[in-house]
Write an enzyme that holds these catalytic residues in place. Structure first.
Site, PDB file in Angstrom:
ATOM      1  N   GLU A 196       0.834  -1.197   0.000  1.00 13.72           N
ATOM      2  CA  GLU A 196       0.000   0.000   0.000  1.00 13.72           C
ATOM      3  C   GLU A 196       0.861   1.236   0.000  1.00 13.72           C
ATOM      4  OE1 GLU A 196      -4.221   0.185   1.592  1.00 13.72           O
ATOM      5  OE2 GLU A 196      -3.039   1.162   3.145  1.00 13.72           O
TER       6      GLU A 196
ATOM      7  N   CYS B 227      -1.898   4.809  13.759  1.00 15.69           N
ATOM      8  CA  CYS B 227      -0.790   3.919  14.065  1.00 15.69           C
ATOM      9  C   CYS B 227      -1.237   2.779  14.968  1.00 15.69           C
ATOM     10  CB  CYS B 227       0.320   4.716  14.747  1.00 15.69           C
ATOM     11  SG  CYS B 227       1.825   3.821  15.029  1.00 15.69           S
TER      12      CYS B 227
END
Length: 483
Positions: free
Chosen positions: A102, A394
């Site tokens: 990605e 995250c």
């Protein structure tokens, strides 16, 4: 004998036409002048060529070779995900052999981050229609992957549990940039000219994998990015992250002396770092710091003024009761004091790793930062989370998709950009805001690609080891460093 990442992967067929070494070798073997390779890249990237017939004066032998063995694009975007505030776009890219990576586009100068502190939003200047007036130009940064998987095995990062599946070719790295530029072009066509950045301006090698563990492909990709006949980017707008592969850090001085360098440190002593970053056993922290200092020293030796001094970005994931104590803060302060380095502190986000790690308490974090800033005058910034609405914060990444079996030999399968952060600019260098982003990757597995194929989830925390650098840099708020 241990197989390398390249050995575990079959040769691509067709080959990427943007893979410089592969194309030039093929031309040399057939006595085709290399100038035609450069012409091909220029026409496809800068003049809108759609096929080989659009490239003028291309020898018949070259055209036959290209049509038989090469493809303009060997990867494809299979999914696009946009953040609600328009700041990020994630492109899920499927490689020729079915493996997936990605890339993340990060926009600046025309979006208001949902996570931007309210007190700072109140300071923003607006026009008569209530639209925010941005001080900087519209621009975009791309976070690219260099490998499928990672062999570094950092204890706080679930990505390391995947292991290293394969290296990307330089052509596959460059194709991520082509996909991103097309996404920006599609946005402008849909929303109207002037609605967003025209093209990718900055590159950060902070996606999946350890860039310096796939050194030749990364260097070749950088060469293509800065070539005025291809993408024409400034080398100072390209940054490479590493956990500290010392021999390759030294090689960067010769091979890519002007790129930005980011170091994932996470511990100020060899003993503590070895607990968090297993590869620390291969390269001692003293050697890593020496290599980082040597790299930025050769840059600053050529800096026209002190106001344009470069800095190494130091990434530090802070974990409660592991590397968050005042004692560790003092150790870190002594390590970084009086060095051309900028510290980026990232509070740990819980993941699925087999350790009972927790983020520091607010008080622990304040104490840690105060020690660094006030007692050691270390330029320090801290990341502000964003991207939760598309599961890109995250440590919060979730993959739920049908997975293709890889074709392998092995059976086991007010926001500043990076170049602003690592360049000192007098007293204003520590008063800018910082964005961060993350990336998601897909681990390939076994099974045919059918609608009735069983689905399963891979909970992947990407960015706490390598991509965490981009997370903290591009979409967070930086506290002012105080003397």
């Amino acid at each position: 004998m241990v197989e390398s990442a390249n050995q575990r992967r079959k040769a691509l067929s067709p080959k990427p036409v943007f893979d410089e070494a592969t194309l030039l070798q093929a031309f040399e073997e057939r006595n085709i002048n290399s100038k035609h390779a450069h012409k091909i890249w220029r026409y496809f990237l800068q003049r809108g060529a759609a096929n080989y017939d659009d490239v003028p004066e291309l020898p018949k032998s070259a055209k036959e070779l290209l049509e038989a063995e090469f493809a303009i694009m060997t990867s494809k975007v299979v999914k696009r995900t946009d953040a609600a505030d328009g700041s990020t776009t994630k492109l899920l890219v499927e490689l020729q052999d079915g493996q997936r990576i990605e890339s993340v586009i990060m926009r600046y100068g025309d979006v208001v981050l949902d996570s931007f502190p309210e007190e700072e939003k109140k300071k923003q200047v607006k026009d008569n229609d209530g639209r925010v007036q941005f001080k900087s130009n519209k621009r975009a940064t791309l976070c690219v992957s260099s490998q499928v998987g990672c062999s570094m095995g950092c204890t706080f990062c679930a990505t390391g549990t995947m292991g290293l599946m394969s290296n990307l070719t330089s052509g596959e790295i460059l194709e991520q940039l082509i996909h991103a530029n097309k996404a920006l072009s599609d946005d402008r066509k849909q929303k109207g000219e002037g609605s967003g950045p025209d093209y990718i301006r900055n590159i950060v090698f902070m996606g999946m994998g350890e860039p310096l563990d796939n050194y030749d492909s990364v260097i070749s990709a950088i060469k293509g990015m800065v070539d005025v006949g291809r993408f024409g980017l400034s080398p100072q707008r390209i940054s490479v992250s590493t956990v500290g592969v010392v021999p390759r850090m030294v090689s960067l001085i010769k091979d890519a002396p002007d790129v930005g360098l980011a170091l994932s440190l996470h511990g100020p002593t060899q003993e503590l770092r070895a607990q968090i970053v297993p590869t620390a056993k291969s390269w001692h922290i003293e050697k890593i710091m020496e290599a980082a200092e040597a790299f930025v020293a050769q840059q600053n030796a050529r800096a026209p003024t002190n106001n344009r001094r470069r800095k190494v970005l130091i990434e530090y994931v802070i974990i409660r009761d592991v590397n968050s104590s005042p004692e560790v803060a003092h150790q870190l302060g002594r390590l970084l004091q009086n060095k051309d380095m900028l510290l980026n502190v990232i509070p740990y986000n819980p993941t699925t790793v087999p350790f009972d790690y927790k983020p520091p308490t607010p008080e622990e974090l304040r104490t840690f930062l105060t020690i660094l800033r006030e007692e050691y005058d270390v330029h320090t910034l801290m990341r502000q989370e964003m991207g939760q609405d598309i599961n890109s914060a995250c440590g919060q990444l979730v993959i739920d998709s049908t997975i293709k079996k890889p074709v392998c030999d092995s059976e086991n399968g007010g926001v500043v950009d990076m170049e602003d952060l690592v360049v000192s600019n007098g007293s204003t260098a520590t008063k800018k805001t910082v964005k961060k982003t993350t990336r998601r990757v897909v681990k390939t597995g076994n099974g045919p690609v059918k609608d009735d194929t069983p689905r399963y989830q891979h909970w992947i925390s990407v960015g706490l080891a390598v991509a965490a650098v981009a997370l903290a840099l591009h979409f967070g708020w930086k506290y002012s460093a105080r003397r």
